[in-house]
Design an enzyme around this catalytic site. Structure first.
Site, PDB file in Angstrom:
ATOM      1  N   ARG A   1       0.779  -0.411  -1.347  1.00 28.16           N
ATOM      2  CA  ARG A   1       1.445  -1.697  -1.568  1.00 28.16           C
ATOM      3  C   ARG A   1       0.441  -2.777  -1.945  1.00 28.16           C
ATOM      4  NH1 ARG A   1       6.081  -4.069   0.683  1.00 28.16           N
ATOM      5  NH2 ARG A   1       6.345  -2.329   2.129  1.00 28.16           N
TER       6      ARG A   1
ATOM      7  N   ASP B   1       1.701  -4.210   7.047  1.00 27.50           N
ATOM      8  CA  ASP B   1       1.946  -5.646   7.032  1.00 27.50           C
ATOM      9  C   ASP B   1       1.166  -6.349   8.138  1.00 27.50           C
ATOM     10  OD1 ASP B   1       3.376  -4.342   8.938  1.00 27.50           O
ATOM     11  OD2 ASP B   1       5.297  -5.283   8.510  1.00 27.50           O
TER      12      ASP B   1
ATOM     13  N   ASN C   1       1.262   9.538  -0.807  1.00 25.32           N
ATOM     14  CA  ASN C   1       2.238   8.680  -0.145  1.00 25.32           C
ATOM     15  C   ASN C   1       1.534   7.877   0.936  1.00 25.32           C
ATOM     16  OD1 ASN C   1       4.480   7.487   0.999  1.00 25.32           O
ATOM     17  ND2 ASN C   1       5.115   9.320   2.101  1.00 25.32           N
TER      18      ASN C   1
END
Length: 921
Positions: A730, A835, A725
């Protein structure tokens, strides 16, 4: 008498004299009689009637009973009652028949409605099939026209020719000093399609292997095991590599012994062609023991060369291997700002043996100007630098005598002073670092100079090399003038003026370029070895091996659930979003310049700061166009350049825009155990134009429910299983992603189709940028002297969240394989900030801010479960991430922008306090 009384009463109530008592008496008699009469009638008459009736009903003849209870049939014997009964029965039967008919008609109506719905669906499916067929025909015509315009047939790889083991016909050069690639390298062993196989000898198999520095040897072997070019099949190898240094002094073999061992290598082939001898240095005092050895046609890679030994374009000057078995600690590297430091420049060194003492005569400076043989400039350098220090115009530090014993060095070379940590501390305080080349011009480069260069680049001191004759590491592929100042020694009196005249912007650019060169080519053993191989591969014009992609392990899942259409997603007004692509999906064209890139763009690929483009087989931002871009537009049609009716009305709506004729994008959706939210998000993608496929990154160790039915959205849905995890998953470059464009989207992101299409159009015009919807910015916290993350509504931004953003797949490779591991570890530790890390990376590479589209500031779907961003610690962690990333990069790479792209048909509703924001269309 009664009548008489009554008559008397009528006549006035008085008779025979009108006695009043008579009237009163007669009235009482009358009332009594009336009362008695009424009592008899009301009591006795009902009793008599009841007795009479009951007596009649008890008669034996049942047919003569009149008042007794009777049955319904008996009642119907009466004519009018019988008629009423018949009417009732008839009406009841008719009502039952009508009810049955009504139910039958309702059933028929329901069946007809189902048939109507089925017909409507059939019509819609037929229309969709027709539209898809039209798209297929259009795409086929487009592909045909592209192929005709390119006139570039697909070629099969040629059959590889392997030379004989002993090539006796290879021509010999006049001397080894004249060796160049054309006369000392066998190209037949390295076809363009060979993949550049490299065979590395095991040094332990030879006597000199026991004399190697253990750290150098261990680091070299670890690097070889992970390199993609190394092969164990020596018969197909293009280049053969042998490690011979750094040697340890006490056990160093004699030159003749080492030469004999080299010539006895099994694939030496009499002269060592296609061999590379690597002599790495970990210390500044590494000796050039190969100078007295006959190496034949073998290439040499080391840090010290004499002019008589170095063969330009053939041998390689390598950097020292300081961090042999350890990664550099980025947190210990000083930041790149402030630009100017305490000292303008610094130098520490001691010259053990001067060239002047070996000259037969000493010439004056005036004689040198007259064109006579140059003298040793080191004395004039010492005098000039001391004068600058004494002038106190700037803080400078120059020391020409070591406080402790200087390091060993070659004759006429400036020896290093002190320990490495002490030298680094001084360089951290210096804007420039002086590097004085050896006085003996026959020594083109030395290990001491490369060590000074390494340390200066490491801590951000801009190198100032005095001596233009020097051959810096990898000088044939690196433009050193972008990261260092190379000044001839006769200009020593102008150095101070030159250093003071450089602007802060140029200083920061040179420092950033130097940091890039150090990280990419100097910092680790992997970088040094990969750089040496890349130089040889680039020289012989063999394309690099494709960087590896992340293999996608698919999770089996059932699909077939018909995806509905969200009215919010389908409500696009009159805007034509473009066609829904049909199977098979259209992948982005493969890069077509692999065999010409190394010949045409050498310097751009090696010096593209700050991005290590040499690690990849192509630069992805060059558009691949058919025959000078004769056609533009999407798969919906063609538009010739110049003239025509293109660019207006419906044709403008149907055109995708950009310089790539046809293109699709891949949706990468990260999820964690939110099946209902995920299914809703996937259904919203139904009917989205130009969608190639959806890659669902299943970030949970728990597999999806077995009975979960996935929606059918018209394109493949690939569910990828991850090893752990991690939010870094991504940005893994999955091999299932066949398009250059990636739409990274959260599983709870709520975007309309027209918004997605508009973002895709904008990204095609700016392929090197992150193009997305929610913008954020960073700010400097003056009280705490640190950076802050801010998500408030603002007129400017510096980041675009990748929960809903387009970016190039190229950045997925950089994020996963090139970006410092410390950043990815930070993301895993906080389960946050991935991000921000991607925005840092792209801004660092391009020096451009991201592009925000539309006025949307959030993208969460209403009613969805709360995500990680709702945690109270979310923003505190993001503050820490920004400050940590700044330390790793050495500066703040994020750039502010007030630029936002909106559709010309889009109307923005701004809050009353934000009416001063500018919007660019």
């Amino acid at each position: 008498e009664l009548m008489t009384g009554y008559t008397m009463l009528r006549n006035g109530g008085v008779g025979n004299g009108g006695q009043p008592w008579v009237l009163r008496w007669s009235s009482r008699i009358r009332l009594t009689w009336l009362s008695f009469t009424l009592f008899v009638i009301l009591v006795f008459f009902p009793l008599i009637a009841h007795y009479y009736l009951t007596t009649i009903d008890d008669a034996d003849d049942a047919g003569k009973r009149i008042f007794g209870p009777r049955t319904g049939n008996e009642l119907c014997e009466v004519k009018h009652v019988q008629d009423l009964c018949r009417i009732r029965e008839s009406v009841s039967e008719e009502l039952l028949q009508l009810e049955a008919k009504r139910q039958e008609l309702n059933s028929e109506i329901a069946k007809l409605n189902l048939k109507i719905e089925a017909c409507k669906k059939s019509i819609e499916n037929a229309k969709q099939d027709l539209l898809q067929l039209k798209n297929v025909i259009s795409q086929t015509e487009h592909s045909y026209k592209e192929l005709m315009a390119q006139n570039q047939p697909k070629l099969s790889l040629p059959i590889r020719l392997l030379p004989d083991k002993d090539d006796a016909t290879f021509p010999l050069p006049k001397s080894n000093r004249n060796c160049r690639l054309h006369n000392c390298f066998d190209y037949s062993r390295c076809p363009l399609t060979s993949g550049f196989p490299v065979y590395v000898y095991n040094s332990d198999d030879y006597a000199f292997g026991s004399s190697l520095d253990p750290l150098i040897k261990q680091a070299f072997e670890a690097t070889v095991r992970t390199n993609v070019y190394v092969t164990e099949n020596a018969n197909i190898a293009c280049v053969y590599i042998i490690l011979v240094g750094e040697m340890q002094e006490p056990v160093m073999p004699k030159p003749t012994e080492l030469e004999q061992q080299l010539h006895s290598l099994p694939y030496w082939r009499t002269d060592g062609h296609n061999h590379l001898i690597i002599n790495l240095s970990r210390k500044s005092e590494t000796q050039n023991f190969i100078f007295n050895i006959s190496t034949g046609r073998a290439m040499i890679a080391q840090s010290t060369f004499y002019d008589a030994q170095y063969r330009p374009g053939f041998d390689i000057v390598v950097s020292p291997l300081v961090h042999a078995m350890s990664e550099p600690n980025f947190l210990e590297i000083p930041p790149q700002v402030p630009v100017k430091r305490k000292y303008l420049f610094s130098f520490q060194g001691e010259k053990i043996e001067s060239l002047r003492s070996s000259l037969q005569e000493v010439r004056s400076f005036e004689e040198e100007i007259e064109g006579n043989a140059p003298a040793d400039y080191d004395d004039r350098i010492i005098t000039t630098l001391k004068a600058v220090q004494d002038s106190k115009l700037d803080f400078v530090l120059v020391e020409f005598t070591c406080k402790n014993q200087p390091k060993a060095s070659l004759p006429t070379e400036w020896a290093l002073c002190g320990e490495r940590d002490d030298r680094l501390e001084l360089l951290k305080l210096s804007t420039f670092a002086l590097i004085i080349t050896p006085g003996d011009t026959r020594l083109v480069i030395s290990a001491g100079c490369t060590m000074r260069l390494f340390e200066a680049l490491e801590v951000g001191a801009i190198p100032v090399v005095l001596g233009e004759q020097v051959q810096l590491p990898y000088n044939d592929v690196i433009r050193w003038n972008e990261a260092a100042l190379i000044i001839p020694k006769p200009r020593i009196t102008e150095v101070h003026f030159l250093l003071r005249s450089i602007s802060d912007n140029d200083l920061l650019a040179m420092r950033r370029q130097g940091r890039f060169l150090w990280e990419t080519y100097f910092s680790t053993s992997d970088n040094v070895f990969s750089t040496v191989l890349a130089i040889i591969r680039t020289r012989i014009q063999i394309p690099a091996a494709p960087i590896r992609e992340e293999p996608a392990v698919e999770i089996p899942h059932r699909s077939g659930k018909a995806a509905g259409t969200d009215p919010n997603m389908a409500d696009n007004g009159d805007l034509d979003l473009g066609p829904v692509e049909t199977e098979p999906p259209y992948a982005s064209p493969k890069y077509l310049r692999n065999f010409t890139l190394t010949a045409m763009d050498i310097y751009r690929n090696w010096n593209s700061a700050p991005g290590p483009f040499h690690l990849f087989p192509y630069t992805p931002f060059d558009p691949v166009l058919p025959s000078e871009a004769k056609f533009l537009g999407s798969g919906t049609g063609f538009r010739p350049i110049g003239g025509g009716a293109g660019g207006s009305g419906k044709e403008f709506q149907a055109a995708l825009g950009g310089n790539v004729p046809r293109e699709q994008f891949t949706v990468v959706m990260l999820t964690y155990e939110r099946e209902e939210v995920l299914m809703n998000s996937l259904e919203r993608l139904n009917g989205l134009p130009y969608l190639n496929k959806v890659v669902v990154v299943w970030n949970s160790p728990k597999l999806p429910s077995e009975d979960l039915l996935w929606p059918d959205i018209g394109v493949p849905i690939m569910v990828v299983r991850t090893e752990k995890n991690s939010l870094n998953n991504r940005f893994l470059p999955w091999d299932e992603i066949e398009t250059e464009a990636i739409l990274s989207i959260d599983d709870d992101a709520h975007l309309r189709h027209d918004e997605i299409m508009f973002g895709f159009r904008v990204w095609r015009e700016a392929r090197d940028r992150i193009v997305g919807f929610p913008g954020r910015y960073h700010a400097w916290d003056i009280p705490h002297q640190s950076w802050l993350y801010n998500s408030n509504y603002s007129c400017e931004l510096s980041m675009v969240l990748t929960g809903a953003a387009f970016f190039h797949k190229y950045y997925a490779y950089l994020y996963s394989y090139v970006m410092p591991q410390a950043i990815r570890d930070m993301v895993d530790e906080y389960i946050n900030c991935e991000d921000i890390a991607m925005n840092f990376l792209v801004s660092h590479l391009t020096r451009k801010p991201p592009i925000k589209v539309t006025s949307r500031w959030t993208f969460r779907c209403p009613g969805c479960p709360q995500a990680l961003s709702h945690d109270d610690s979310h923003f505190h962690e993001r503050h820490k991430c920004i400050n940590f990333f700044v330390k790793v990069y050495g500066y703040m790479p994020l750039l502010y922008t007030q630029f936002r792209v909106d559709s010309v048909l889009f109307k923005t509703r701004l809050p009353h306090d934000k009416t001063k924001c500018f919007k660019f269309i």
